[in-house]
Motif scaffolding. Structure first.
Motif, mmCIF file in Angstrom:
data_model
loop_
_atom_site.group_PDB
_atom_site.id
_atom_site.type_symbol
_atom_site.label_atom_id
_atom_site.label_comp_id
_atom_site.label_asym_id
_atom_site.label_seq_id
_atom_site.Cartn_x
_atom_site.Cartn_y
_atom_site.Cartn_z
ATOM 1 N N GLU B 101 0.826 -1.214 0.000
ATOM 2 C CA GLU B 101 0.000 0.000 0.000
ATOM 3 C C GLU B 101 0.860 1.264 0.000
ATOM 4 O OE1 GLU B 101 -0.224 -2.472 2.264
ATOM 5 O OE2 GLU B 101 -0.512 -1.690 4.291
ATOM 6 N N THR B 103 3.600 1.512 -1.963
ATOM 7 C CA THR B 103 4.338 1.585 -3.232
ATOM 8 C C THR B 103 3.411 1.423 -4.430
ATOM 9 O OG1 THR B 103 4.864 -0.776 -3.088
ATOM 10 C CG2 THR B 103 6.547 0.767 -2.306
ATOM 11 N N GLN B 104 2.183 1.917 -4.283
ATOM 12 C CA GLN B 104 1.217 1.772 -5.381
ATOM 13 C C GLN B 104 1.677 2.492 -6.646
ATOM 14 O OE1 GLN B 104 -2.064 -0.029 -5.534
ATOM 15 N NE2 GLN B 104 -0.566 -1.062 -4.238
ATOM 16 N N GLY B 105 2.413 3.576 -6.496
ATOM 17 C CA GLY B 105 2.921 4.284 -7.682
ATOM 18 C C GLY B 105 3.857 3.394 -8.481
ATOM 19 N N ASN B 106 4.794 2.736 -7.779
ATOM 20 C CA ASN B 106 5.737 1.840 -8.452
ATOM 21 C C ASN B 106 5.023 0.678 -9.118
ATOM 22 O OD1 ASN B 106 7.779 3.407 -7.396
ATOM 23 N ND2 ASN B 106 8.347 1.959 -5.798
ATOM 24 N N LEU B 107 4.106 0.077 -8.364
ATOM 25 C CA LEU B 107 3.418 -1.110 -8.885
ATOM 26 C C LEU B 107 2.528 -0.743 -10.067
ATOM 27 C CD1 LEU B 107 2.750 -2.719 -5.417
ATOM 28 C CD2 LEU B 107 4.162 -3.704 -7.233
#
Lengths: 453, 497
Positions: B101, B103-107
């Motif tokens: 939750e 690292t949603q930008g990376n994922l």
């Protein structure tokens, strides 16, 4: 915009020279039914728009400029001196290709030669290559080298269970077609003596991680004894080392390692969500011709001037093809440059100082956490900068609550070892200030008491 | 014009770093573990350190310095906005083990890049984990092997590889424990169909094919090759090093490939870095998706996050992105998820260009290569006289300049401020010069290259010594590679002078 300079006039002139009427004619060999398909992608953006998109996406993350972090487990938050990014930003370095044309690539070649020299200095080994993709693949290549060095007649590899679980997975993936027999068991508390007991004439190598995945150090004598036991049966000792720790601790050469590998990310690369990283690989002189990867060597030009070239290329894929020591081609050269700059910037005394700060702050944190009711710090063996804590609640819950304090907690060890469910691996580096550590302890105290902020 | 080794600039007591004072009690250090004074790292001041690396950079030729027509390497311009994107702290300062939750930008970026590569290639599944092309090749062969073993067929241990293939192809095959069977190329540079038929049997796991191939040619029988291999029960592996010719032109999955790697550091403009870091994502058809290395990124519609009304199209914010494991995964190819900051650069590039821009890039890459081929064919031998794709191969030898070799031409080009093309590869052309201009070079730059090559051909006839003794203007002259291999000096030692 596609960075293409051609104007319609340019294209017209080129087509005329070629002798075709349209660009489409150049694709006549592409089967008609497959030619010029519909490709669905988002509409193109201007530079300012793409910058905004990327920035917003990056801000959807919690990053370590804004949160304290106690995660280690193979990727470490260390300070990257400003000189590193400034050197890496020079496009003469980053827009260059592999230095196959040495006369105009002396920048890359000499910087890699310096990197190789510094890795030898850190590890005590005789020779280092120019890099692997990361510590895990470097370890896999070490296994392959050991299989080859023992004449291809040995198939057994003793793998310490206290090696990073993902490294052990990668070693198995790489060797799945090679008929390797793995030994070592699954008990993270298996010590060097337990591993030594599993060595025999069928063993190609035994591998340990120092400090191990749980941050621990065995006695140097125990590791030296393991090296002796390996050598007695004609096997190699491979050590995976944490490079920052090598600023303070005895290098693996001192206790008999034959090959030293590890993750070089702590040496000047940001955490980068896992990559690009840097696998360093160093070994004794005797194995140099079996080494995988690129090697830079010193020589002279026709006027006697010192210069550098890629050398011993007959080991490599572009010369030996299926008989090469590895298939590796592109590696992590720019990351090796970063490591060279980092090590030169810190120098002999700076690296030791960083290691000491990590050690001291980790021990301060461990002592403080040990005083928090409900949390039990494992102190059976000495540790460097990572330590195991048994938590009163499941690790995932503790970490969830820590996020409310803007703290990213440690690694949930239950994911790696069934015997360590409920335990967490905390890492402390020079990036964790004393105040931050005190905040962590206060937060854990509150969590232990069942409270939240 | 040589720069001292950094150790030679070192003086005891100098330092280029500043560290905070100790502020916690000193814990005793572990017994027996302390290193002595033997940490032979340099000690330099920051100004000397910076000058050293700046001067080293001056000894380097990169795309930002000049034309770099290295065949099969796709030395296109590396956009600077990509570099900025990769340095955003929100990306660079994230730890791979942070809770999802956070690292949603990376994922999200990884998920979308997976889908973009699928859109371009036609494949159903993509893994971003491999760190380079060769790493992707190893991945692909292991997938083919696993597929056959899962079918209960342990007899398929051979991989067919054309003689024009890059050395990594047979090397990757050997690493997977499979056997290499080499196939001939025909007179027009295609896979020799007779040789292919002669080697197809139930021991063949598959074929590795680069298309366009290393001669820069699109195989005229590609569909038949794929059909023959499939009929024999094998799979088609695509080496995607030459994908710069195909974006928006054709989808490899529609050409008969089952599994393929792409090179983000070639086709997708991420920098070569002097030898990496690269990124070699692998795409597969639906029947192979379960075997991909893990983890990959998936997304699920999240009722709590989604604020859409009925009929509204979901956007990225409606989803929760997470890591997942393909059901019969061959395993991990490296720790963590792949070269993420390289993915950021490729993602940025794709978002700026869009489908139209990527197609334009491929079209102009092929146009520029054919232009150079047309202008040089009269002067240098052209072994395969056909429309080429994004690169072409000449022979670096001239009928009336008998002592001149590709090596001499390459070294003389340096004196004209141009990086030599790839030479001595592919192995099937003698004195090969493989030329790939890419789409980011202006016509003026291409014309300067042509003029240089024509002048060098003239010099080869009239003043061959100029070529034999080249380069004249580089920081060093030709280096003694034999000596480097016979007396290896692979690290600095104080006895050096």
């Amino acid at each position: 915009m596609s960075y293409v300079p051609h104007t319609d006039a340019d294209r017209k002139a080129m087509l005329a020279t070629i002798g075709v009427r349209s660009i489409d004619e150049l694709f006549a060999d592409v089967p008609q039914r497959a030619r010029f398909p519909q490709v669905t992608l988002p509409a193109p953006l201007a530079e300012a728009e793409v910058v905004r998109e990327l920035r917003e996406m990056s801000e959807a993350n919690a990053d370590l400029d804004h949160a304290a972090c106690y995660l280690g487990a193979g990727a470490y938050h260390h300070y990257v001196p400003s000189v590193v990014q400034h050197v890496l930003g020079r496009s003469e370095f980053y827009t260059a290709y592999t230095p196959y044309q040495p006369e105009i690539s002396q920048g890359t070649l000499q910087s890699i030669f310096e990197y190789q020299s510094m890795i030898c200095a850190l590890t005590g080994m005789d020779v280092s290559n120019a890099s692997h993709y990361d510590g895990a693949t470097a370890m896999a290549e070490a296994v392959i080298m050991a299989l080859s060095a023992t004449r291809g007649t040995r198939r057994k590899v003793v793998l310490a269970p206290a090696i990073h679980p993902e490294y052990r997975e990668v070693v198995r993936t790489y060797t799945q077609g090679m008929g390797v027999e793995f030994a070592g068991g699954e008990d993270p508390d298996a010590d060097a003596a337990a591993l030594a007991a599993q060595l025999d004439e069928r063993t190609a190598c035994v591998i340990v991680q120092v400090p191990d995945f749980l941050g621990r150090l065995e006695r140097v004598e125990a590791l030296a004894a393991l090296a002796d036991a390996a050598h007695k049966v004609g096997a190699l000792l491979v050590v995976a080392a944490y490079p920052i720790a090598l600023g303070l601790l005895k290098p693996p050469a001192a206790y008999g390692a034959d090959i030293v590998v590890g993750e070089g990310q702590p040496l000047g690369m940001p955490l980068s969500y896992g990559g690009p990283y840097l696998g360093f690989f160093a070994c004794r002189e005797a194995y140099v011709r079996r080494m995988a990867g690129r090697l830079v060597g010193e020589t002279v030009d026709e006027r006697g001037r010192r210069g550098y070239v890629l050398t011993l290329a007959t080991r490599e894929q572009h010369i030996r093809r299926e008989r090469a020591t590895s298939n590796i081609c592109s590696n992590e050269a720019l990351c090796a440059l970063a490591a060279g700059v980092y090590l030169a910037a810190l120098g002999k005394r700076g690296l030791r100082q960083v290691a000491e700060i990590c050690y001291q702050r980790a021990h301060y944190a461990a002592d403080a956490i040990a005083g928090v009711p409900g949390f039990e710090v494992q102190r059976a063996r000495p540790f460097f900068n990572e330590f195991v804590v048994r938590c009163p609640l499941p690790a995932a819950e503790v970490n969830d609550m820590l996020l409310d304090w803007d703290i990213i907690g440690g690694y949930d060890l239950g994911q790696a070892y069934p015997s360590l469910v409920g335990h967490m691996l905390f890492c402390v580096t020079e990036m964790n200030t004393r105040e931050e550590i005190d905040d962590l302890v206060a937060a854990l105290r509150a969590i232990g008491e069942g409270g939240k902020e | 014009m040589s720069e001292p080794v950094i150790y030679e600039l070192s003086r005891p007591g100098r330092s280029a770093c500043s560290l905070p004072e100790p502020d916690v009690p000193a814990a005793p250090l572990p017994e027996g573990w302390l290193r002595g004074d033997d940490l032979p790292l340099p000690e330099v001041s920051e100004v000397d350190l910076i000058r050293h690396y700046v001067r080293l950079s001056h000894l380097n030729f990169g795309v930002d310095v000049g034309f770099y027509p290295l065949g099969s390497c796709t030395m296109k311009y590396n956009p600077k906005v990509n570099e900025d994107a990769s340095r955003l702290p929100g990306f660079a300062q994230t730890h791979p083990y942070q809770p999802e939750e956070t690292t949603q930008g990376n994922l999200q970026l990884m998920y979308e890049l997976q889908t973009y590569l699928q859109a371009l290639s036609g494949f159903a599944g993509v893994s971003l984990q491999p760190a380079a092309g060769a790493h992707g090749e190893l991945t692909g062969i292991l997938i083919m092997r696993a597929y056959h073993l899962a079918r209960g067929d342990a007899g398929r241990t051979r991989i067919l590889i054309p003689d024009s293939a890059h050395g990594t192809n047979p090397a990757s095959t050997a690493m997977s424990g499979m056997e290499v069977v080499q196939l001939r190329s025909d007179a027009r540079g295609n896979v020799d169909l007779d040789d292919l038929r002669a080697h197809l049997d139930d021991r063949v796991a598959g074929m590795m094919l680069t298309n366009p191939n290393t001669l820069g040619l699109f195989d005229e029988h590609l569909e038949e090759v794929a059909q023959l291999v499939h009929e024999a029960g094998g799979l088609m592996y695509g080496d995607g090093a030459n994908f710069n010719a195909l974006m928006g032109i054709a989808k490899p999955a529609e050409l008969g490939f089952d599994v393929m790697h792409l090179n983000l550091h070639k086709t997708f403009s991420t920098p070569h870095g002097g030898g990496g870091p690269g990124s070699g994502p692998v795409g597969v058809t639906a029947q192979l998706a379960a075997f991909l290395p893990g983890p990959v990124v998936e997304r699920t519609l999240d009722e709590e996050l989604c604020e859409c009304q009925d009929g509204e199209e979901h956007d990225a914010t409606c989803y929760f992105y997470s890591l997942s494991w393909p059901k019969q995964s061959i395993g991990r190819l490296k720790a963590f998820y792949g070269n993420f900051l390289v993915m950021v650069r490729a993602y940025t590039y794709i978002r700026m260009l869009g489908a139209a821009g990527l197609r334009e890039a491929s079209q102009d890459a092929v146009l520029s290569a054919n232009y150079l081929q047309a202008r040089l064919r009269g002067t240098y031998p052209l072994p395969h006289d056909r429309i080429c794709m994004h690169e072409f191969v000449l022979e670096g030898r001239l009928p009336d300049a008998p002592g001149i070799r590709a090596l001499d031409i390459a070294k003389r080009l340096m004196d004209y401020g141009i990086h030599p093309p790839t030479n001595y590869f592919p192995l099937i052309v003698p004195e090969a010069l493989m030329i790939e201009p890419t789409e980011t070079e202006s016509k003026e730059t291409l014309d300067v290259f042509v003029e240089a090559m024509l002048r060098i051909a003239e010099e080869a006839r009239m003043q061959p010594a100029l070529l034999h003794e080249a380069p004249h203007n580089a920081p060093v002259g030709r280096l003694d590679e034999v000596r480097a291999a016979r007396q290896p000096r692979l690290r600095w030692t104080p006895a050096e002078s």
